[in-house]
Design an enzyme around this catalytic site. Structure first.
Site, mmCIF file in Angstrom:
data_model
loop_
_atom_site.group_PDB
_atom_site.id
_atom_site.type_symbol
_atom_site.label_atom_id
_atom_site.label_comp_id
_atom_site.label_asym_id
_atom_site.label_seq_id
_atom_site.Cartn_x
_atom_site.Cartn_y
_atom_site.Cartn_z
ATOM 1 N N HIS A 172 22.315 6.331 -0.317
ATOM 2 C CA HIS A 172 22.731 7.420 0.671
ATOM 3 C C HIS A 172 21.460 8.202 0.848
ATOM 4 C CE1 HIS A 172 24.442 10.445 -2.300
ATOM 5 N NE2 HIS A 172 23.696 11.282 -1.271
ATOM 6 N N ASP A 219 30.646 2.830 -1.093
ATOM 7 C CA ASP A 219 30.523 1.598 -1.869
ATOM 8 C C ASP A 219 29.174 1.136 -2.077
ATOM 9 O OD1 ASP A 219 31.667 -0.359 -3.607
ATOM 10 O OD2 ASP A 219 32.211 -1.803 -1.631
ATOM 11 N N SER A 317 22.116 14.309 -5.958
ATOM 12 C CA SER A 317 22.229 12.814 -5.443
ATOM 13 C C SER A 317 21.251 11.879 -5.987
ATOM 14 C CB SER A 317 22.663 12.798 -4.093
ATOM 15 O OG SER A 317 23.952 12.927 -3.834
ATOM 16 N N GLY A 318 21.641 10.934 -6.564
ATOM 17 C CA GLY A 318 20.560 9.899 -6.749
ATOM 18 C C GLY A 318 20.145 10.102 -8.142
HETATM 19 N N1 ARG Z 1 26.007 13.663 -1.951
HETATM 20 C C1 ARG Z 1 25.412 14.505 -2.846
HETATM 21 C C2 ARG Z 1 23.858 14.947 -2.607
HETATM 22 O O1 ARG Z 1 23.471 14.090 -1.914
HETATM 23 C C3 ARG Z 1 26.205 14.908 -4.201
HETATM 24 C C4 ARG Z 1 27.272 15.333 -4.198
HETATM 25 C C5 ARG Z 1 28.037 15.491 -5.415
HETATM 26 N N2 ARG Z 1 29.130 16.087 -5.173
HETATM 27 C C6 ARG Z 1 30.056 16.501 -6.495
HETATM 28 N N3 ARG Z 1 30.886 17.217 -6.260
HETATM 29 N N4 ARG Z 1 29.777 16.238 -7.566
HETATM 30 O O2 ARG Z 1 23.042 15.498 -3.289
#
Ligand code: ARG
Length: 386
Positions: A172, A219, A317-318
């Site tokens: 993502h 997913d 993220s990542g």
């Molecule tokens: N999707 C988020 C990002 O792009 C990470 C979110 C993680 N959230 C959580 N509650 N652990 O950085």
């Protein structure tokens, strides 16, 4: 392809696909195993007559480059091994896999433990707990596989170093307008964002998103970045180990997350790298009605606290979710999603790296496109080379 021709050292398919994934490293001790198409099962390799030259071939076949080769050594075989693969030294100068034959005995009683890269080492031991939310500031060298991924001078996502050229991140992170490799810069071995802005960062040559990544459900939220120039490993820049098949991560196992993400929900990116300990949460529990109610797919793993307070957040993220086992740090997951940050009954959700490793190795194997040109496919197939 008749199964009898898989893994026989002769590539019949255009990309040599029938000869990939014939070797693997199993369990926390990196036991080298070779697939036998005859018995359709994996056998450990007996240490007798084994040497580093063979080790290098096996590592190369898995997708590692020879210049990071670490070692191969014999370890006491588990009693559960009934058969072995052995090297037939009189087989002459032929392909490694053709020299291997299965045998019920292994004189030394030792099987090959193979390390293709010195991964999962951190020079800094943990200083006691206490942003991520509810975390502590990291010191240089503590999470040496952690990288910051920038677009236009701004931190966007985290990632983990797995080899000198490959970074694991979340799919993502590289969606849509972020899918162009040339817009990214990778920063390794630097703790603070303001310091990164004074540096150039590593350029990205290629981004490979998991083909089954799904934007809505998240997913298969994993992607690979290939760097234009390989990293030099130092005390502060080092790879983490990919989990081997057969590794058991216990529910409640202590894991660590790290990143430059927000320190509270809705906050901005942190200047310094933060980390926190989060226990794994059992799949069925995380999927229960009062937690994520069926949204946790097999490609995901939950970690955190149901009471809230400590969690990854936007910007993490990542990045890595790691655990320490047998004195080695393993990449258990990549930060993917969560409802809010650090909220009650809404723990962090991570890509389940164990299910992605086959895909990762397949993509690291550079023999794709062009190298295996001496193929003969049994059926005529239409081939597309893009
Ligand atoms: N999707 C988020 C990002 O792009 C990470 C979110 C993680 N959230 C959580 N509650 N652990 O950085």
């Amino acid at each position: 392809m008749p199964p009898s021709q898989w893994c026989d050292g002769v590539s019949h398919c255009p990309n040599g696909e029938d000869e990939t994934r014939c070797v693997r490293l199993f369990g926390p001790n990196f036991i080298l195993e070779v697939y036998s198409p005859v018995s359709k099962s994996w056998y450990p390799v007996c240490q007798d007559d084994w040497n580093d030259d063979y080790g290098k071939i096996a590592c190369k076949d898995m997708g590692y480059s020879v210049d990071t080769y670490y070692y191969s050594r014999g370890v006491a075989a588990e009693v559960s091994f009934k058969s072995y693969m052995k090297v037939n030294t009189s087989a002459g100068n032929t392909d490694l896999y053709k020299k291997l034959y299965s045998s019920d005995s292994c004189a030394s009683g030792n099987v090959v433990s193979l390390r293709c890269i010195e991964c999962g080492m951190s020079i800094k031991s943990m200083n006691i707990m206490n942003r991520i939310v509810g975390g502590s500031g990291a010191v240089l060298g503590q999470w040496p596989w952690q990288v910051s991924l920038h677009v236009q001078g701004t931190h966007v996502c985290g990632g983990s170093i797995i080899t000198r050229q490959w970074i694991v991140t979340a799919a993502h992170c590289v969606e849509g307008r972020f899918s162009d490799p040339y817009s990214w810069r990778v920063y390794a071995g630097i703790l603070n964002q303001d310091e990164m802005l004074l540096r150039n960062g590593y350029r990205v040559q290629q981004i490979i998103s998991h083909p089954d990544y799904d934007t809505d459900s998240k997913d298969n939220d994993v992607a690979l970045m290939k760097l234009e120039t390989p990293l030099s490993f130092t005390d502060t820049v080092r790879p983490v180990c990919l989990p081997n098949p057969g590794m058991m991560f216990q529910p409640d196992q202590q894991c660590w997350i790290s990143g430059w993400g927000a320190e509270y929900q809705g906050g901005k990116t942190s200047n310094n790298l933060n980390y926190a300990m989060v226990p794994l949460i059992e799949h069925s529990r995380c999927n229960s009605v009062y937690i994520y109610n069926g949204m946790i797919l097999p490609t995901m793993i939950c970690a955190g606290y149901l009471a809230g307070g400590i969690d990854s957040c936007q910007g993490d993220s990542g990045g890595p979710l790691v655990t320490n086992k047998n004195s080695v740090w393993w990449l258990v997951g990549d930060t993917s999603w969560g409802t809010g940050c650090a909220s009650r009954n809404r723990p962090g959700v991570y890509g389940n790296m164990t299910v992605f490793t086959d895909w990762i190795y397949k993509n690291m194997q550079v023999k794709y496109l062009g190298v295996f040109n001496n193929f003969k496919c049994p059926k005529s197939e239409t081939l597309f080379y893009l």
